[in-house]
Scaffold this motif. Structure first.
Motif, mmCIF file in Angstrom:
data_model
loop_
_atom_site.group_PDB
_atom_site.id
_atom_site.type_symbol
_atom_site.label_atom_id
_atom_site.label_comp_id
_atom_site.label_asym_id
_atom_site.label_seq_id
_atom_site.Cartn_x
_atom_site.Cartn_y
_atom_site.Cartn_z
ATOM 1 N N VAL A 150 104.584 -28.117 70.716
ATOM 2 C CA VAL A 150 104.641 -26.708 70.302
ATOM 3 C C VAL A 150 106.063 -26.248 70.563
ATOM 4 N N VAL A 151 106.744 -25.757 69.506
ATOM 5 C CA VAL A 151 108.155 -25.373 69.622
ATOM 6 C C VAL A 151 108.314 -23.936 69.097
ATOM 7 N N PRO A 152 108.194 -22.922 69.975
ATOM 8 C CA PRO A 152 108.188 -21.528 69.524
ATOM 9 C C PRO A 152 109.470 -21.076 68.837
ATOM 10 N N PHE A 153 110.651 -21.670 69.210
ATOM 11 C CA PHE A 153 111.886 -21.160 68.611
ATOM 12 C C PHE A 153 112.057 -21.601 67.153
ATOM 13 N N VAL A 154 111.238 -22.542 66.694
ATOM 14 C CA VAL A 154 111.295 -22.944 65.289
ATOM 15 C C VAL A 154 110.337 -22.048 64.508
ATOM 16 N N THR A 155 110.813 -20.882 64.125
ATOM 17 C CA THR A 155 110.042 -19.880 63.409
ATOM 18 C C THR A 155 111.002 -18.938 62.714
ATOM 19 N N ALA A 156 110.528 -18.257 61.700
ATOM 20 C CA ALA A 156 111.410 -17.345 60.965
ATOM 21 C C ALA A 156 111.714 -16.090 61.784
ATOM 22 N N VAL A 157 110.687 -15.486 62.359
ATOM 23 C CA VAL A 157 110.840 -14.274 63.166
ATOM 24 C C VAL A 157 110.063 -14.481 64.466
ATOM 25 N N PRO A 158 110.755 -14.754 65.577
ATOM 26 C CA PRO A 158 110.053 -15.010 66.838
ATOM 27 C C PRO A 158 109.087 -13.892 67.197
ATOM 28 N N GLY A 159 107.850 -14.277 67.567
ATOM 29 C CA GLY A 159 106.840 -13.314 67.952
ATOM 30 C C GLY A 159 106.109 -12.690 66.780
ATOM 31 N N VAL A 160 106.575 -12.955 65.566
ATOM 32 C CA VAL A 160 105.937 -12.372 64.380
ATOM 33 C C VAL A 160 105.346 -13.475 63.490
#
Length: 372
Positions: A150-160
């Motif tokens: 699980v890699v949370p920083f690989v996302t378009a808008v963190p937390g969204v």
């Protein structure tokens, strides 16, 4: 004979702790194959790494916190003679592994990222002794691996928008090994050369990210081939010199799920360079029951960038062990301190994404062997 008992005990030192090279946790030793008669052994090690870094080009100055939890290693081996010329061994180990858990609340770009990579392997080896003190051996190795991240920083808008996540089913595959050795038992001398093939796996993987949720893919992982030269020899009464030179083709190893590569532009786990690990040690028999041994191991720090789930680059280690022999039983206990090489991680095209310095690990191990 007493020198030989010291020899077969002292070389166990290398198995009391995991290797720091790549994601390798054992050196896949075939040492049980050279034990006398029928032999059974069990081993356990507890490894406590301390690995932390600081943000480089990404989240500059933010502390990552310790991302590597402690873990345990188990192994066993059985060896028996078929006749005067043929013998065999069955060896179980956990050759590769990784366990990463970045703390949350640090402000570091990889905070909250988790990953594991597990393996189990069973090796069957057959040895043929020739009349000129040479022997040849070979066998098959069945290996099972599994992985998730699980890699949370690989996302378009963190937390969204959803973070990147991958879960791979376990996969089993077969490799092989071949080797040759030369022995002079009267001086406890043995030189062996062992080749371990690469093993190719295809893991059914479910990925979720901003590119889609629950998308099926196949992740190919090739655990690397290796070549190991082991040597030992008595150099004085009750004193043994031993060591090894081990090459591993880590440049062929990567974990590269499809969506992750599409989003980040690089594999989840990778190593740019092959590695050579050097080990040199001395063993000393104190009396009929006690022996001691110590060794130093070294693997070069290359300076090449690594992935954020494997932020190490080479190592230097010191190991000490004590061997207690009573009748047909040997108990080897050991401790190993590992100074992990400094590493810079890559995030897409950014190097260094993180800077990892002054990290280390300590390991404790025990092995119980019995000849019968």
């Amino acid at each position: 004979m007493k020198t030989y008992i010291l020899a077969t005990s002292a070389v166990l030192l290398g198995a009391t702790a995991a290797s720091a090279a790549g994601v390798e946790r054992t050196n896949q030793s075939v040492a049980p194959l050279f034990e006398n008669g029928r032999y059974l052994e069990f081993s356990y090690a507890h490894i406590s790494p301390d690995t932390s870094g600081v943000g480089g080009l990404v989240t500059p100055g933010a502390q990552s916190g310790d991302l590597t939890p402690s873990y345990n290693q188990f192994g066993f081996a059985y060896k028996a003679d078929i006749n005067e010329k043929f013998s065999y061994s069955l060896i179980y180990d956990q050759p590769y592994g990784a366990d990463v858990d970045y703390p949350t609340g640090t402000g570091y770009f990889a905070q909250g990222s988790t990953a594991f990579f597990d393996s189990d392997a069973l090796t069957a080896v057959l040895r043929y002794k020739m009349p000129n003190q040479f022997s040849v051996y070979g066998g098959l190795r069945y290996q099972v691996i599994s992985a998730a991240a699980v890699v949370p920083f690989v996302t378009a808008v963190p937390g969204v928008t959803p973070p990147y996540e991958a879960n791979a089913d376990s996969d089993g595959a077969v490799g092989y090994l071949v080797g040759a050795s030369y022995e002079m038992p009267e001086i406890a001398m043995r030189v062996s050369l062992t080749y371990q093939s690469s093993i190719e796996h295809e893991l059914d993987t479910i990925e979720s990210s901003v590119l889609g949720s629950g998308v099926a893919s196949t992740t190919k992982i090739e655990t690397p081939q290796s070549l190991t030269l082991d040597f030992q020899s008595g150099i004085a009464k009750d004193t043994l010199l031993f060591g090894s030179v081990r090459w591993v083709e880590w440049s062929s190893f990567e974990i590269a799920p499809e969506q992750y590569v599409a989003l980040v532009g690089s594999p989840l786990v990778f190593f740019d360079d092959d590695r050579i690990t050097w080990t040199l040690g001395l063993g000393r028999r104190l009396n009929d029951q006690w022996s001691v041994a110590g060794s130093v191991s070294y693997e070069e720090t290359t300076g090449s960038p690594t992935g954020n789930l494997g932020p190490t680059d080479g190592f230097t280690s010191v190991a000490l062990s004590a061997i207690y022999t009573k009748g047909n039983m040997k108990v080897t206990t050991g401790v190993r301190f590992i100074d992990i090489g400094d590493a810079n991680t890559r995030v897409g095209g950014a190097v260094p994404g993180g800077i990892f310095e002054d990290n280390d690990a300590i390991a404790f191990g025990i092995k119980i062997g019995y000849n019968f």
